[in-house]
Design an enzyme around this catalytic site. Structure first.
Site, PDB file in Angstrom:
ATOM      1  N   SER A  46       0.852  -1.188   0.000  1.00 24.43           N
ATOM      2  CA  SER A  46       0.000   0.000   0.000  1.00 24.43           C
ATOM      3  C   SER A  46       0.882   1.230   0.000  1.00 24.43           C
ATOM      4  O   SER A  46       2.005   1.210   0.497  1.00 24.43           O
ATOM      5  CB  SER A  46      -0.917   0.005   1.224  1.00 24.43           C
ATOM      6  OG  SER A  46      -0.162   0.042   2.414  1.00 24.43           O
ATOM      7  N   PHE A  69      -1.037   6.481  -2.896  1.00 31.17           N
ATOM      8  CA  PHE A  69      -2.005   6.588  -3.972  1.00 31.17           C
ATOM      9  C   PHE A  69      -2.908   5.370  -4.100  1.00 31.17           C
ATOM     10  O   PHE A  69      -3.828   5.384  -4.901  1.00 31.17           O
ATOM     11  CB  PHE A  69      -1.285   6.834  -5.303  1.00 31.17           C
ATOM     12  CG  PHE A  69      -0.577   8.155  -5.345  1.00 31.17           C
ATOM     13  CD1 PHE A  69      -1.291   9.327  -5.423  1.00 31.17           C
ATOM     14  CD2 PHE A  69       0.803   8.220  -5.271  1.00 31.17           C
ATOM     15  CE1 PHE A  69      -0.643  10.548  -5.455  1.00 31.17           C
ATOM     16  CE2 PHE A  69       1.450   9.440  -5.304  1.00 31.17           C
ATOM     17  CZ  PHE A  69       0.727  10.610  -5.391  1.00 31.17           C
ATOM     18  N   GLY A  70      -2.672   4.313  -3.374  1.00 28.99           N
ATOM     19  CA  GLY A  70      -3.562   3.169  -3.507  1.00 28.99           C
ATOM     20  C   GLY A  70      -3.020   1.914  -2.865  1.00 28.99           C
ATOM     21  O   GLY A  70      -1.943   1.903  -2.270  1.00 28.99           O
ATOM     22  N   VAL A 112      -2.225  -2.312  -3.445  1.00 32.09           N
ATOM     23  CA  VAL A 112      -1.882  -3.281  -4.486  1.00 32.09           C
ATOM     24  C   VAL A 112      -2.352  -4.662  -4.032  1.00 32.09           C
ATOM     25  O   VAL A 112      -1.963  -5.134  -2.961  1.00 32.09           O
ATOM     26  CB  VAL A 112      -0.366  -3.298  -4.768  1.00 32.09           C
ATOM     27  CG1 VAL A 112      -0.055  -4.259  -5.913  1.00 32.09           C
ATOM     28  CG2 VAL A 112       0.136  -1.903  -5.104  1.00 32.09           C
ATOM     29  N   ASP A 143      10.926   8.702  -5.679  1.00 37.56           N
ATOM     30  CA  ASP A 143      10.513   7.968  -4.477  1.00 37.56           C
ATOM     31  C   ASP A 143      11.227   6.628  -4.424  1.00 37.56           C
ATOM     32  O   ASP A 143      10.625   5.592  -4.162  1.00 37.56           O
ATOM     33  CB  ASP A 143       8.998   7.768  -4.466  1.00 37.56           C
ATOM     34  CG  ASP A 143       8.481   7.311  -3.096  1.00 37.56           C
ATOM     35  OD1 ASP A 143       9.190   7.540  -2.092  1.00 37.56           O
ATOM     36  OD2 ASP A 143       7.391   6.729  -3.033  1.00 37.56           O
TER      37      ASP A 143
END
Length: 918
Positions: free
Chosen positions: A597, A600-601, A603, A712
């Site tokens: 996680s 943005f979301g 997985v 990142d």
């Protein structure tokens, strides 16, 4: 001081073992009371008897010491130990001096005879332990805390001042006795009122039979002084090792402990008059909890009331319920001990906070989240058998500053920047019950007990057994539709209710026996599994399972209508767009399989329905972000669509609904952080680190050639393609990635703070060298298992201090070339920071064995993209000069590749990338 006698309760072993065990224990130098006996007959000169405490009776064995005498003091010590273990809530400070021993004598008028000397105790006697009248009420109230540094995963508050415990790790102190939490600055101010509830055990359970625990304590127990050197817990606590009370837990003998305020101060405060609190409205600048109800004081200002004398904090509604127990302003040596005081008090430490050797399972057990320095632990263990150190010397030692030989940096851990996502239970049953069906291959209608979970539908023979008839994996279901007229339906048979279509067979489910115009004969009840209502519930449940991760509040039906509601488009990596395609018809998402996680979301694991190929599906909830950020949500897809490189995760396609975005990517084995934390020492060897870092740099070189900066980069975003010791790695998570030209700068907020360069943290412009700083941090955490910087100090100051950046443990085992490369990457000034090609050319990465490992990887995957053909002759010559063996299969491969036009094309492309970057 002479060696004390051994006190051991009998256990059911053989007499021969008794003599051996007793002799061995007696020969141990400096051994203290060994609580469990060698069994059978008592050794020569030993006395076996029973200690009775209330309704509890324990057998013990008293042996002669080296001088041939018995000691009543050790009988008292044994009694204190039993009280502490069986009645921890009843123990108190100074128990040893406040108990009396009485011998049961049935022949006497006064049955209880006071035991004055050890010789009064005879073989088989029953000795009663009685509390002396000298034990005052204050003695019961004084119970010192056992405080140890603790790391919290959830927000926690100090139970003394009520303020939040700040920091990433080691935020505060936790008492092992009562479980309360405190700031380090509050440790010297808290009262000695430990309840000991976490140490309690059933008092009706005999201590006999716990030989392994008690015998272990004998190895560590020495003659304990009245004032312990570590945190002063109740008398029994200091006489045993932590393993006695907490079986299976990590030993705390070398962990950092803190001492509370002096016990004499508690005795002094007991005599003070307690008065009502003087509350005034107070505005808090830090999150604070009410010290009465333990709930947060909410608001921006004037959140609650604070006593202006003792600084007690509470809600306005709780003020009338607070006891009248204010002691006023309590000072010692001019220091205010009230909770609100911010004075920095020097703590007395039982031992160093040695944490440079990290445990790979950091904070897996929340109660035992301490980490220890192995080297220092061994050193302390060797000195433990020597004579006791002078307490004053220990105190002076404990107040020194932290030695540069140990690391005070934050241990490596998984940094999550989003709302905490918990992993759901696997194979949770979503629906179960009887159901009938027939198939396109067999028109005979069958009845089974269906059980639906997150991955499949299982058709059991009955509702209790484990034998099943068939499994229908959800990932193989291509379509779920209402009933349609079928030529397979037998003439005169009742129609089915809905259809499940797979690649090989169609399941016709349910039996629509009830028509609106008629009812069952004689009002009889329909058999279970038959009827349109039951079938409709199953249809809805299966539809939910096929698309388990749906927006809150959206309804999922069956058939074409539901597809139109949730389907908008699919964007494939070749930029073709197909309208009205539902992701649930192409892929099955497994909600139990959370792969990761981020901001943005989340997985999830998934599977392609037709091919059965495993995939990773990132689900982005668009409703969590403002409209302005929707372009950023598609940023990752836009970048990955234009990236085709073996070192970058492959994007298969993208689906989008009004509420969510589904990004489908290839599924890999794990990530680099998991590899680091699961290694033996919590860090990677140099040769594996070189192997992984080279692959990361090659992928970065391709990104920078495309003017893409990852922004990142961290071990969590470096995925492993397999579980091999030398796996292929791929970069993922391009949600923060930016298109930055060769000489361009950006200022937007990006990345994870622990891996970010100073220019981003200071809101200054950054360029592609941002990724190179992250590479330096990744090398550091891979080799040491800790982050390179302490959160409390300026990064620039820490970089200048090599002693704190690279403490001997573990950096004395790491090559100087690795440290030199890290120094050149962790440059505060961007122009001094190494580029990708300069890093790849560094002597630390120009290693023959690393080159061989990378060549073997390329041969294994059938593509050469990491090393270059121009280096083959150089390494072959190096192997010949050094007398090393050069693999023969690499010679033949390099010869065949050099003649192919594809090799020339790849060589020119790689050369253009290097020239562009340089």
């Amino acid at each position: 001081m002479s060696v004390p006698p051994l006190l051991r309760p009998p256990s059911p072993l053989l007499p021969a073992a008794a003599a051996v065990a007793a002799a061995a224990a007696a020969l141990v130098p400096g051994s203290g009371p060994a609580p469990f006996p060698a069994p059978g007959a008592a050794p020569a000169g030993g006395i076996s008897f029973h200690l009775q405490i209330g309704l509890s009776r324990e057998p013990v064995l008293l042996l002669q010491d080296s001088s041939g005498d018995y000691s009543l003091a050790h009988v008292r010590e044994m009694a204190c130990s039993i009280v502490d273990q069986k009645f921890p809530e009843c123990g108190f400070y100074g128990l040893y001096d406040k108990i009396l021993l009485f011998r049961h004598d049935p022949a006497s008028d006064n049955i209880l005879q006071l035991v004055k000397i050890a010789s009064d105790i005879q073989e088989g006697d029953l000795i009663e332990v009685v509390l002396s009248a000298s034990a005052t009420f204050e003695d019961f109230q004084i119970r010192p805390h056992a405080l140890f540094v603790h790391s919290y995963r959830a927000p926690a508050f100090c139970d003394h001042c009520g303020e939040m415990l700040w920091g990433l790790v080691r935020q505060g102190l936790k008492c092992e006795g009562c479980g309360l939490n405190y700031h380090k600055r509050c440790a010297f101010k808290i009262p000695n009122n430990c309840s000991g509830v976490r140490r309690r055990r059933l008092s009706n359970v005999s201590l006999t039979g716990l030989g392994t625990v008690r015998t272990a304590s004998a190895e560590f127990s020495t003659s304990v002084p009245d004032e312990p050197l570590l945190s002063p817990v109740s008398p029994g606590f200091e006489q045993k090792s932590p393993s006695e009370s907490f079986i299976g837990r990590e030993k705390r003998s070398n962990s950092q402990s803190y001492i509370g305020r002096p016990i004499q101060l508690d005795k002094l405060l007991m005599s003070k008059v307690k008065v009502p609190h003087t509350f005034v409205i107070h505005s808090y600048t830090r999150p604070t909890v009410c010290q009465f109800c333990k709930k947060l004081l909410k608001g921006l200002f004037r959140q609650g009331l604070q006593c202006k004398d003792c600084r007690f904090n509470c809600h306005k509604r709780c003020a009338p319920k607070v006891p009248n127990n204010c002691l006023g302003e309590v000072t010692i040596n001019g220091e205010l001990l009230s909770p609100g005081a911010e004075s920095d008090v020097v703590m007395e430490e039982g031992s160093d906070d040695n944490d440079s050797e990290r445990n790979s399972g950091l904070m897996d057990d929340m109660d035992e989240a301490m980490v220890q320095d192995t080297e220092m632990a061994l050193a302390e263990g060797q000195s433990g058998g020597a004579e006791m150190q002078d307490p004053d010397a220990d105190q002076e030692d404990s107040n020194r500053t932290i030695s540069p030989s140990t690391s005070n940096n934050i241990p490596l851990m998984r940094v999550v920047q989003s709302v905490k996502h918990t992993k759901r239970r696997s194979s949770t049953v979503m629906k179960e019950g009887w159901m009938v069906h027939y198939t396109s291959k067999d028109t005979l209608r069958k009845r089974h007990y269906w059980r639906l979970d997150s991955k499949c539908i299982t058709l059991f023979q009955n509702d209790t057994g484990s034998r099943y008839y068939k499994e229908i994996p959800l990932s193989e279901i291509l379509c779920l539709e209402p009933a349609k007229p079928s030529a397979l339906t037998p003439v005169g048979a009742t129609p089915h209710c809905f259809e499940i279509t797979t690649a090989n067979v169609v399941y016709y489910v349910g039996e629509n026996v009830v028509n609106p115009s008629s009812s069952p004969p004689n009002n009889s009840v329909l058999p279970s599994g038959i009827g349109p209502d039951v079938a409709r519930m199953w249809e809805v449940a299966i539809q939910h399972a096929l698309m388990p991760v749906i927006p809150k509040g959206s309804s999922v039906g069956s058939g074409s209508n539901s597809h139109k509601d949730i389907s908008v488009s699919i964007s494939v990596s070749n930029c073709q767009i197909q309208e009205n395609v539902d992701i649930s018809t192409v892929y099955q998402i497994f909600p139990d399989e959370v792969l990761g996680s981020g901001q943005f979301g989340i997985v999830y694991g998934g599977k392609h329905r037709k091919t059965g190929r495993d995939v990773a599906i990132k689900i982005i909830d668009k409703l969590r972000f403002p409209t302005k950020q929707e372009s950023q949500l598609r940023n990752e897809v836009a970048i990955l669509q234009n990236l085709h490189h073996p070192g970058v995760v492959n994007l298969e396609c993208m689906f989008e609904t009004p509420e969510r975005v589904f990004v489908v990517m290839e599924k890999l084995h794990g990530d680099m952080l998991e590899m680091i934390l699961s290694s033996e020492k919590g860090r990677l060897p140099e040769h594996i680190t070189k192997f992984l870092i080279t692959q990361i740099l090659v992928a970065l070189r391709h990104l920078h050639f495309k003017n893409i900066v990852h922004c990142d980069l961290k071990p969590e975003n470096v995925l492993l393609a397999s579980a091999d010791p030398f796996p292929q790695v791929k970069l993922c998570d391009f949600g923060f990635a930016r298109i930055i030209g060769e000489k361009s700068f950006r200022r937007s907020v990006v990345g994870t703070p622990a891996y970010l360069a100073p220019e981003v943290l200071r809101n200054k412009g950054y360029n592609r060298s941002l990724d190179m700083w992250s590479v330096g941090v990744i090398i550091y955490v891979s080799l040491s298992g800790t982050f390179p910087f302490n959160e409390d100090e300026d990064i620039h100051d820490q970089i200048q201090n090599a002693a704190f950046m690279y403490p001997p443990n573990p950096w004395k085992e790491i090559s100087h070339e690795a440290i030199d490369l890290i120094n050149n990457l962790l440059q505060v000034k961007m122009r001094k920071r190494y580029s990708v090609d300069k890093t790849l050319s560094h002597p630390w990465l120009q290693d023959y064995q690393t080159w061989l490992d990378l060549r073997e990887l390329e041969c294994r995957i059938g593509e050469r993209y990491i090393t270059h053909e121009s280096d083959d002759s150089r390494w072959e010559q190096y192997a010949g000069e050094q007398g090393l063996q050069y693999p023969a299969h690499l010679i033949s491969l390099s010869a065949s590749h050099s003649d192919s036009p594809e090799a020339e094309e790849r060589e020119m492309k790689a050369l253009s990338e290097r020239v562009s970057i340089l």
